[in-house]
Every structure is written in structure tokens, then in C-alpha cells.
Scaffold this motif. Structure first.
Motif, PDB file in Angstrom:
ATOM      1  N   GLY A 109      -8.823  10.439  26.371  1.00  0.00           N
ATOM      2  CA  GLY A 109      -8.270   9.779  26.339  1.00  0.00           C
ATOM      3  C   GLY A 109      -7.745  10.574  24.921  1.00  0.00           C
ATOM      4  N   THR A 110      -6.416  10.394  24.560  1.00  0.00           N
ATOM      5  CA  THR A 110      -6.105  10.508  23.115  1.00  0.00           C
ATOM      6  C   THR A 110      -5.582   9.085  22.651  1.00  0.00           C
ATOM      7  OG1 THR A 110      -5.594  13.027  23.820  1.00  0.00           O
ATOM      8  CG2 THR A 110      -4.692  12.248  21.313  1.00  0.00           C
ATOM      9  N   GLU A 111      -6.361   8.293  21.141  1.00  0.00           N
ATOM     10  CA  GLU A 111      -5.874   7.428  20.727  1.00  0.00           C
ATOM     11  C   GLU A 111      -5.438   7.904  19.625  1.00  0.00           C
ATOM     12  OE1 GLU A 111      -9.208   4.768  20.205  1.00  0.00           O
ATOM     13  OE2 GLU A 111     -10.514   6.534  20.927  1.00  0.00           O
ATOM     14  N   VAL A 112      -5.045   7.186  18.736  1.00  0.00           N
ATOM     15  CA  VAL A 112      -4.862   6.420  17.553  1.00  0.00           C
ATOM     16  C   VAL A 112      -5.269   5.396  16.647  1.00  0.00           C
ATOM     17  CG1 VAL A 112      -2.999   5.941  15.466  1.00  0.00           C
ATOM     18  CG2 VAL A 112      -2.094   7.109  17.181  1.00  0.00           C
ATOM     19  N   VAL A 113      -6.163   6.947  15.854  1.00  0.00           N
ATOM     20  CA  VAL A 113      -7.068   5.360  14.823  1.00  0.00           C
ATOM     21  C   VAL A 113      -6.351   5.151  13.410  1.00  0.00           C
ATOM     22  CG1 VAL A 113      -9.227   5.514  13.831  1.00  0.00           C
ATOM     23  CG2 VAL A 113      -8.911   5.825  15.753  1.00  0.00           C
ATOM     24  N   PHE A 114      -6.606   4.434  13.195  1.00  0.00           N
ATOM     25  CA  PHE A 114      -5.300   3.205  11.942  1.00  0.00           C
ATOM     26  C   PHE A 114      -6.521   2.716  10.499  1.00  0.00           C
ATOM     27  CE2 PHE A 114      -2.003   0.401  10.000  1.00  0.00           C
ATOM     28  CZ  PHE A 114      -1.583   1.514   8.889  1.00  0.00           C
ATOM     29  N   GLU A 115      -6.232   3.664   9.612  1.00  0.00           N
ATOM     30  CA  GLU A 115      -7.628   2.135   8.611  1.00  0.00           C
ATOM     31  C   GLU A 115      -6.691   1.688   8.028  1.00  0.00           C
ATOM     32  OE1 GLU A 115      -9.868   4.673   4.627  1.00  0.00           O
ATOM     33  OE2 GLU A 115      -7.507   4.762   5.104  1.00  0.00           O
ATOM     34  N   GLY A 116      -5.445   1.329   7.825  1.00  0.00           N
ATOM     35  CA  GLY A 116      -4.827   0.782   7.119  1.00  0.00           C
ATOM     36  C   GLY A 116      -4.184  -1.182   7.504  1.00  0.00           C
ATOM     37  N   ILE A 117      -2.809  -1.592   6.821  1.00  0.00           N
ATOM     38  CA  ILE A 117      -2.942  -2.861   7.933  1.00  0.00           C
ATOM     39  C   ILE A 117      -1.298  -2.253   7.818  1.00  0.00           C
ATOM     40  CG2 ILE A 117      -4.189  -4.349   6.193  1.00  0.00           C
ATOM     41  CD1 ILE A 117      -2.223  -5.126   4.132  1.00  0.00           C
ATOM     42  N   PRO A 118      -0.990  -3.824   8.995  1.00  0.00           N
ATOM     43  CA  PRO A 118       0.563  -3.545   9.632  1.00  0.00           C
ATOM     44  C   PRO A 118       1.316  -3.474   8.335  1.00  0.00           C
ATOM     45  CG  PRO A 118      -0.741  -5.499  10.740  1.00  0.00           C
ATOM     46  CD  PRO A 118      -1.395  -4.647   9.380  1.00  0.00           C
ATOM     47  N   THR A 119       1.384  -3.931   7.045  1.00  0.00           N
ATOM     48  CA  THR A 119       2.626  -4.278   6.028  1.00  0.00           C
ATOM     49  C   THR A 119       2.625  -3.698   5.336  1.00  0.00           C
ATOM     50  OG1 THR A 119       1.281  -6.519   5.108  1.00  0.00           O
ATOM     51  CG2 THR A 119       2.641  -7.411   6.650  1.00  0.00           C
ATOM     52  N   PHE A 120       1.998  -2.395   5.430  1.00  0.00           N
ATOM     53  CA  PHE A 120       2.023  -1.589   3.738  1.00  0.00           C
ATOM     54  C   PHE A 120       1.917   0.340   4.536  1.00  0.00           C
ATOM     55  CE2 PHE A 120      -0.114   1.407   1.600  1.00  0.00           C
ATOM     56  CZ  PHE A 120       0.341   1.664   0.152  1.00  0.00           C
ATOM     57  N   PRO A 121       3.032   0.828   3.655  1.00  0.00           N
ATOM     58  CA  PRO A 121       3.249  -0.169   2.222  1.00  0.00           C
ATOM     59  C   PRO A 121       4.668  -0.869   3.216  1.00  0.00           C
ATOM     60  CG  PRO A 121       4.309   2.524   3.533  1.00  0.00           C
ATOM     61  CD  PRO A 121       3.364   2.139   5.009  1.00  0.00           C
ATOM     62  N   LEU A 158       4.949  -9.631  12.493  1.00  0.00           N
ATOM     63  CA  LEU A 158       6.144  -8.293  11.773  1.00  0.00           C
ATOM     64  C   LEU A 158       7.442  -8.851  12.259  1.00  0.00           C
ATOM     65  CD1 LEU A 158       4.245  -5.492  13.232  1.00  0.00           C
ATOM     66  CD2 LEU A 158       4.372  -6.167  10.999  1.00  0.00           C
ATOM     67  N   VAL A 159       7.838 -10.125  13.331  1.00  0.00           N
ATOM     68  CA  VAL A 159       8.887 -11.119  13.749  1.00  0.00           C
ATOM     69  C   VAL A 159       9.718 -11.177  12.298  1.00  0.00           C
ATOM     70  CG1 VAL A 159      10.101 -13.050  14.822  1.00  0.00           C
ATOM     71  CG2 VAL A 159       8.406 -11.781  15.798  1.00  0.00           C
ATOM     72  N   LYS A 160       8.354 -12.391  11.229  1.00  0.00           N
ATOM     73  CA  LYS A 160       9.176 -13.102  10.265  1.00  0.00           C
ATOM     74  C   LYS A 160       9.349 -11.731   9.275  1.00  0.00           C
ATOM     75  CE  LYS A 160       7.120 -15.960   7.914  1.00  0.00           C
ATOM     76  NZ  LYS A 160       6.368 -17.173   6.379  1.00  0.00           N
ATOM     77  N   ALA A 161       9.359 -10.563   9.069  1.00  0.00           N
ATOM     78  CA  ALA A 161       8.888  -9.585   7.825  1.00  0.00           C
ATOM     79  C   ALA A 161      10.575  -8.946   8.710  1.00  0.00           C
ATOM     80  CB  ALA A 161       8.178  -8.640   8.290  1.00  0.00           C
ATOM     81  N   ALA A 162      11.139  -8.655   9.847  1.00  0.00           N
ATOM     82  CA  ALA A 162      11.799  -7.851  10.524  1.00  0.00           C
ATOM     83  C   ALA A 162      13.019  -8.884  10.550  1.00  0.00           C
ATOM     84  CB  ALA A 162      11.590  -7.793  12.466  1.00  0.00           C
ATOM     85  N   ASP A 163      13.029 -10.656   9.982  1.00  0.00           N
ATOM     86  CA  ASP A 163      13.804 -11.364  10.124  1.00  0.00           C
ATOM     87  C   ASP A 163      14.434 -11.106   9.067  1.00  0.00           C
ATOM     88  OD1 ASP A 163      14.071 -12.100  12.803  1.00  0.00           O
ATOM     89  OD2 ASP A 163      13.040 -13.837  12.585  1.00  0.00           O
ATOM     90  N   THR A 164      13.579 -10.785   7.693  1.00  0.00           N
ATOM     91  CA  THR A 164      13.894 -10.222   5.861  1.00  0.00           C
ATOM     92  C   THR A 164      14.759  -9.915   5.901  1.00  0.00           C
ATOM     93  OG1 THR A 164      11.790 -10.969   5.857  1.00  0.00           O
ATOM     94  CG2 THR A 164      12.946 -13.023   5.249  1.00  0.00           C
ATOM     95  N   ASP A 165      14.062  -8.356   6.112  1.00  0.00           N
ATOM     96  CA  ASP A 165      14.922  -7.412   6.428  1.00  0.00           C
ATOM     97  C   ASP A 165      14.463  -6.130   7.186  1.00  0.00           C
ATOM     98  OD1 ASP A 165      14.453  -4.665   4.989  1.00  0.00           O
ATOM     99  OD2 ASP A 165      12.744  -4.149   4.651  1.00  0.00           O
ATOM    100  N   PRO A 166      15.372  -6.443   7.474  1.00  0.00           N
ATOM    101  CA  PRO A 166      16.411  -4.946   8.812  1.00  0.00           C
ATOM    102  C   PRO A 166      15.479  -3.406   8.477  1.00  0.00           C
ATOM    103  CG  PRO A 166      18.400  -6.363   7.846  1.00  0.00           C
ATOM    104  CD  PRO A 166      16.780  -6.796   6.248  1.00  0.00           C
ATOM    105  N   SER A 167      15.329  -3.107   7.389  1.00  0.00           N
ATOM    106  CA  SER A 167      15.218  -1.604   7.540  1.00  0.00           C
ATOM    107  C   SER A 167      13.702  -1.932   8.432  1.00  0.00           C
ATOM    108  CB  SER A 167      14.947  -1.066   6.003  1.00  0.00           C
ATOM    109  OG  SER A 167      13.775  -1.484   5.556  1.00  0.00           O
ATOM    110  N   VAL A 168      12.505  -2.274   8.721  1.00  0.00           N
ATOM    111  CA  VAL A 168      11.477  -2.570   8.955  1.00  0.00           C
ATOM    112  C   VAL A 168      11.578  -3.600  10.450  1.00  0.00           C
ATOM    113  CG1 VAL A 168      10.197  -2.971   6.780  1.00  0.00           C
ATOM    114  CG2 VAL A 168      10.700  -4.940   8.026  1.00  0.00           C
ATOM    115  N   HIS A 169      12.769  -3.185  11.313  1.00  0.00           N
ATOM    116  CA  HIS A 169      13.075  -4.404  12.561  1.00  0.00           C
ATOM    117  C   HIS A 169      12.641  -2.788  13.351  1.00  0.00           C
ATOM    118  CE1 HIS A 169      14.445  -5.260  15.990  1.00  0.00           C
ATOM    119  NE2 HIS A 169      15.048  -6.768  15.687  1.00  0.00           N
ATOM    120  N   PRO A 170      12.067  -3.398  13.945  1.00  0.00           N
ATOM    121  CA  PRO A 170      11.712  -2.089  15.247  1.00  0.00           C
ATOM    122  C   PRO A 170      12.859  -1.400  15.947  1.00  0.00           C
ATOM    123  CG  PRO A 170      10.546  -3.922  16.215  1.00  0.00           C
ATOM    124  CD  PRO A 170      11.070  -4.560  14.716  1.00  0.00           C
TER     125      PRO A 170
END
Ligand code: WT7
Length: 653
Positions: A326-338, A365-377
């Protein structure tokens, strides 16, 4: 209890049509196949999916039960199965890893390139004297070299044991020592959320504690460029020893039962256990679950957001996706940065089609999207997604529905996968093109897995009645041993109370009265689940009492909206009970101390002081009472057996 009133989500006809397990008829046919010929079911798939250097003739070996062997006379190599054979099949130029660094930089690695890198690291390990059967501790960030180091160990038959990069020097020392590791692989540091954090310096601290004498080399990858001390004769830079190696390294063929890895996990004593996994049976289940649960197709872009420090990162980053080409994404960071839109941005950018994450991440991320609509999925183009997954803890129906609607656009099935470090791969999970979904339920066993709910004596309880979750038959990817502790293996997983033949998961469960769907009700032992991470209460207690100020400590969990469970510690100091600002100072001191002993994830959210702990007249700590206090509930339990009821007032918090 019944799900009758709950909303049921059916897979779309399109999904059903193309799915590996198509419709409930497809699911039932697989279950029936396993029912009729249990060994044949697994044997057939082990032959079809794995490439064997020496084919096996025997499927299940029960001669040493409850240590079961699978495909015992067969030989194979996990790294060959993940890399070489993809190249041989013409997938050499296919992208294996899409690596996105913490700072957003993207590196794509093909199968050919990954094979070359793994071979070089493997040759370097050989130069450091690593041989088949040796243990190698890997204390690395989420990087290409982290994954390649695991594969390199597998390539030469060395048994790797990853220590999560957030664990402390003490935890690292304990694991190097317990595993009797010959080599440590680490990096100068790691990037997380824009911060540069040390790793090598912590490894140096671990060595300074003593007990790591058998570990004669430290291989250091450069990641952050931070200055590190190098001990002559022990430490070597990967740039010096890896890069000069040949990119060819013959795989070492190992028996199917050869230990591919150890992974330490918390249990109900103070000491984490080294869960030992096999090569053949483990890899089979890693592949089979990729194909059945994740319905992996050759054009999919798969992304599991776990860290290689946890079992999810082993099975669904390092081994499963690669073994399937398969092809997979590997992510070094954290879900809230930047910012908290990182996951959605990455799904959009890399056109991820299968996304696998943890409820705790979703809730934050639900909480974050509630407070900042610009990061809503909804602000991102997530149309590449076709399947979502959840793992690590129960997902509450509200988070499930948010995930389904806002991330999956109401069209992607969610596989709520129940499993454990010890099970190697999924145990109870929907089949996305078959199982009607009920939010909050992990639904039905993976085809071939014989899960059941029993009472304290091992008898199955009727549907609708809660009990203890067990597995009735051995399966290929099950735990083989607790490293160096045969007794603990039997006691923990095949206890005599249940008859000695049932695998005890350590979770409570209940089956729906109508459809038999499983819902996990939480751990039945002294293990907490904080943000999907397993923590033993005893482990945290041991860390607390190691502090010179502490006389006694008891740790319990309390439900938490964000982290699932939160750690609450009740502490008795050697001196007098602190209050006000004094208490605040001691709380910080103790919390930091636990962070240093185990790792930041073990820091209690709440520390309370008493002159004593609530105990029975025989001196037993009344944990049930502490759990009520932790939750802030009125104590309604009978406290008449309590020796010192007045301290309840102090511990209320
Ligand atoms: C414990 C295992 C599975 C890999 C990550 C955690 C809990 C795990 C679910 C789920 C409800 C779950 C259980 C289990 N758990 N997945 N889908 N629903 N609970 O592995 O650290 O070994 O923890 O995590 O309590 O026993 P682990």
C-alpha cells in the motif's frame, strides 16, 4: 440493554459491491468457513497472503498451550514480505511512504528506496554485532528512519522493542534492561508541534542509571541537529555507519514463531510487561485486517495517525500497509500544530482515502472546530475519503456522529476497531462493506475470531447481560509470551478461574440483546485508558511513592470529556497535609516527578492530599470509594467498615 432504538448506519450499495468482505452474507460465509475448519481458514490465508521461504506443513501447534504456535515449521522474513516482494512484483517505483514532517515538509519514499534504506541500516546493525535473536531497543521519533529501523531489525532477525519517544529515562532504562538489549537506536532529538525535544540526552540519562551494560552500542540518527554528547566506543552516528553500507542485505529467514518484536505495556502490577509477538501469525493478521477491515485497494492512500511507539503504529504503519504493497501517509507531528486543521489539511493535500485515528483526537478536534470555524473539517475538501476508523478506547456516539458527518461527509463507514497490544490486530470490528453500524459499538468479531462474554467462572452469559470479554480459541497474531515471565503470562491471560483456556482481554463487555453486537464497557483491572494510552494505576503509585515526601499513594481513574479517563491521585505525605499555596507547590513537584519517572502522559490531572487513605479495618484501600470521590460523587457506599471515615472530607477535592 439493546441497540434497538439506536440509529443504524448501512454501508452504501457501492461500497458493498467493491468490498473485500461484501455484505453480511460475505461476512457470515467467512465466519462459517472458520467455524467448519478453524485451522484450515487461517492456513489457507497464511499460504495465500504471506511469502514463505520454507512453507509450513502444520497450522496450529497446541502442544505447549496456552503458548500456542502457528505455522511453526515454516520460515519467512517480515521485511522481505513488506519490501522485496513488492519490488519483485513490479511495485518498486510505487510510493510506500508519504512522510510529512512536523514543519510540513513532505518526502515521498518508494518501495525501492525504502528497501535500500532498510538494507543499509540492517548492514550497520550487523556491523555493530547484532545477530538473529538479539534485542534492539528503538527510541525514535515518527520518521522514515524510525520505520526503517524496525524493518531493518526484522530483516536480520533481531527482535525490536520500541519505546515511545515521550517516555522517560527511567522507563527507557527499565526496558533496555528487561529486554537485555544489545543495541539502542535513537536520534539526537525530535520535533513535535514546532518544538525541538531531546531523545539522545534522555538515553544518556538512562544509561547513567545503570543496568544497561549489555547494551554495547547506541546508533544515533540526526533529526533536529541539537548538540549531543557522544560516548566513545559506544555511540555512533548513523551518518557515519549507515550511509557507507551496501544497499543490499539478504533477509535472514526465521521460523514463523521467531519473536518479531516486544512491546511493553501496562498491566495491573507496577511493572510493564514485554508483550512478545511472532513473525508469521502476526504478519498474517496485520495483512488480513488491512484487507478485510480497511478494505485496502491498490490505489488507496492509507493514513494511520498513531505513533510507532504503540502497537497501532506497528501493525498499521510499519507492517500491515507495507506487507500489502500500500501507500501510506506517515506524520511526525501533532494534530493541533500549526493549528487544529492539520489532519484535515493533510487528508486534502495527500488525498487520503482511509483515515484511522483515536477518539481522543476526534474529541479535541471537535472542540477546536467549535471555537475556531476556520479549522472545521467542512472547510476542507475531504472528498478523497471513503473509509474512517477509530481505535484505542470506546468512541462515544456524539463523537462518532460528528466524525461520520463532518469528516466522512455522511458517506464513509466508520470501523470502530477493538483490539489490544496483546492481540496484534483487530479483534472486534465492523467489516465496512457489510456490517450495519451502531455508534458506540465495535459490533462483531473479525471473521475467525471467537469472542465471547462470560461470568467470573468462564461461563457464557446471555446477550444483554454484562460480563468479561474473552477469546475462546487461539488466533495467529496473539501474544506469545510476557518477556522473561512465563508465570505472569499465564496468570494475566489464561487465568485458572476461567478454566485456563480462555484468553482474558481485561475488558468488560456486553452484547446487544437483539443482534449480539459487542459494546466494550471498560477495563476490569487496574488499568486506565488516558487518551487511548494504557496506564497501570500501580505504575503511577510506584512512581509517586518513590518521591521522598510521599508516604502512600492511591491512583484511580475518573471519566473525562477529552481524554476518556483522567488520572486522580490520592496522596499521603510523610509530613503534614499541605493546604493552599503549599499544596499547589507539592502538586507541581509530584506531577513533574511522575513525568520524569514514567513520562508526561502519566502525570495525574488531579492530586489530593489526606492524612490517610480510606481503608478497611484490615488495611485494604477502598478504591471504589476513591473512585466516587474522584468523580465528585456523594459517597453512598457503606462506609461502616471504614476505619477512618473522617478523612473522606479531606479527599473530596
Ligand atoms: C485497550 C488496549 C488497540 C491498539 C491501541 C490500544 C481499549 C482499544 C478500543 C475500542 C473500546 C478499546 C481497551 C483495550 N480499547 N480499542 N475500539 N473500543 N475500547 O492498545 O494500549 O494495548 O490498549 O484499549 O480497553 O483493552 P492497548
Amino acid at each position: 440493554m439493546s441497540n434497538e432504538s439506536a440509529k443504524v448506519y448501512q454501508p452504501s450499495p457501492d461500497f458493498v459491491k467493491n468490498a473485500a468482505v461484501s455484505g453480511m452474507e460475505g461476512y457470515k460465509a467467512l465466519c462459517a468457513e472458520a467455524e467448519q475448519d478453524y485451522e484450515g481458514y487461517w492456513g489457507k490465508r497464511a499460504k495465500e497472503l504471506l511469502s514463505w521461504q520454507t512453507p509450513f506443513t502444520k497450522i496450529l501447534d497446541e502442544s505447549n498451550a496456552p503458548t500456542y504456535g502457528w505455522f511453526v515449521d515454516g520460515k519467512l522474513n517480515a521485511s522481505y514480505n513488506c519490501l522485496d516482494r513488492q519490488v519483485e512484483r513490479g511495485l518498486g517505483d510505487k510510493v510506500a511512504l508519504i512522510f510529512e514532517a512536523d514543519d510540513g515538509q513532505v518526502t515521498k519514499v518508494t518501495y525501492k528506496e525504502l528497501l535500500a534504506r532498510v538494507s543499509k541500516i540492517a548492514n550497520a546493525l550487523k556491523e555493530l554485532g547484532v545477530q538473529k535473536g538479539d534485542r534492539v531497543i528503538i527510541y525514535m521519533p515518527m520518521t522514515i528512519d524510525g520505520i526503517a529501523s524496525m524493518q531493518a531489525c526484522a530483516r536480520i532477525g533481531a527482535t525490536h522493542s520500541i519505546v515511545f519517544g515521550g517516555f522517560s529515562a527511567q522507563s527507557l532504562r527499565d526496558r533496555i534492561s528487561d529486554a537485555g538489549a544489545k543495541v539502542l537506536i535513537t536520534s539526537d532529538g525530535q520535533f513535535r508541534g514546532g518544538k525541538s525535544l531531546p531523545l539522545k540526552a534522555i538515553a544518556d540519562e538512562a544509561f547513567a542509571m545503570g543496568g544497561c551494560e549489555a547494551c554495547t552500542s547506541v546508533l544515533v540518527f540526526k533529526r533536529t541537529g541539537v548538540d549531543v554528547a557522544m560516548t566513545a566506543g559506544r555511540d555512533v552516528w548513523a551518518d557515519d555507519i549507515v550511509n557507507k553500507q551496501s544497499d543490499q542485505c539478504d533477509p535472514v529467514w526465521v521460523e514463523a514463531e521467531h519473536p518479531l518484536f516486544l512491546l511493553y505495556t501496562s498491566g495491573s502490577t507496577g511493572k510493564p510487561k514485554g508483550v512478545q509477538h511472532s513473525t508469521g501469525g502476526y504478519l498474517l493478521h496485520a495483512m488480513l485486517t488491512m484487507l478485510y477491515t480497511f478494505d485496502l485497494k491498490k490505489e488507496d492512500i492509507f493514513w494511520c495517525t498513531a505513533d510507532i511507539g504503540w502497537v497501532t503504529g506497528h501493525t498499521y504503519i510499519t507492517y500491515g500497509p507495507l506487507a500489502c504493497g500500500g501507500t501510506e501517509v506517515v506524520f511526525e507531528g501533532i494534530p493541533t500544530f500549526p493549528n487544529a486543521g492539520r489532519f484535515w489539511d493533510m487528508i486534502q493535500k495527500h488525498k487520503v482515502s482511509i483515515f484511522y485515528t483515536a477518539p481522543t483526537a476526534i474529541r479535541s478536534l471537535v472542540k477546536a472546530a467549535d471555537t475556531d470555524p476556520s479549522v472545521h473539517p467542512k472547510k476542507y475538501d475531504l472528498s478523497s475519503l471513503r473509509l474512517l476508523g477509530s481505535v484505542g478506547e470506546p468512541i462515544n456516539p456524539t463523537a462518532w456522529e460528528w466524525y461520520y458527518e463532518n469528516v466522512g461527509g455522511g458517506r464513509c463507514p466508520i470501523v470502530d476497531t477493538f483490539w489490544q497490544t496483546e492481540t496484534g490486530g483487530h479483534m472486534i470490528t465492523p467489516m465496512p462493506g457489510a456490517t450495519p453500524l451502531v455508534p458506540g459499538s465495535c459490533t462483531l468479531p473479525f471473521p475467525g475470531i471467537q469472542a465471547a462474554v462470560v461470568d467470573e467462572t468462564g461461563n457464557e452469559v446471555p446477550w444483554g447481560q454484562g460480563g468479561i470479554l474473552v477469546v475462546k480459541k487461539p488466533w495467529p497474531s496473539m501474544i506469545r509470551a510476557v518477556w522473561g515471565d512465563a508465570d505472569r503470562f499465564k496468570k494475566s491471560y489464561f487465568p485458572e478461574d476461567l478454566g485456563g483456556k480462555l484468553y482474558l482481554a481485561g475488558d468488560g463487555a456486553i452484547r446487544d440483546a437483539n443482534n449480539g453486537y459487542f459494546t466494550i464497557t471498560g477495563r476490569i483491572d487496574d488499568v486506565l485508558n488516558v487518551s487511548g494510552h494504557r496506564m497501570g494505576t500501580m505504575e503511577i503509585e510506584s512512581a509517586l511513592v518513590a518521591h521522598p515526601m510521599v508516604a502512600e499513594a492511591a491512583v484511580v481513574g475518573r471519566p473525562d470529556d477529552l481524554t476518556g479517563e483522567a488520572i486522580v491521585a490520592f496522596v499521603v505525605l510523610k509530613g503534614s497535609r499541605p493546604t493552599g499555596d503549599d499544596a499547589k507547590k507539592v502538586i507541581k513537584e509530584l506531577s513533574d516527578f511522575v513525568g520524569k519517572e514514567i513520562g508526561p502522559i502519566a502525570k495525574p490531572k488531579d492530586i489530593r492530599f489526606g492524612d490517610n487513605l480510606p481503608k478497611t479495618r484490615s488495611g485494604k484501600i477502598m478504591r471504589r470509594l476513591l473512585r466516587s470521590l474522584a468523580k465528585g460523587e456523594e459517597v453512598t457506599q457503606d462506609t461502616s467498615t471504614l476505619e477512618n471515615p473522617q478523612i473522606l472530607e479531606q479527599l473530596k477535592g
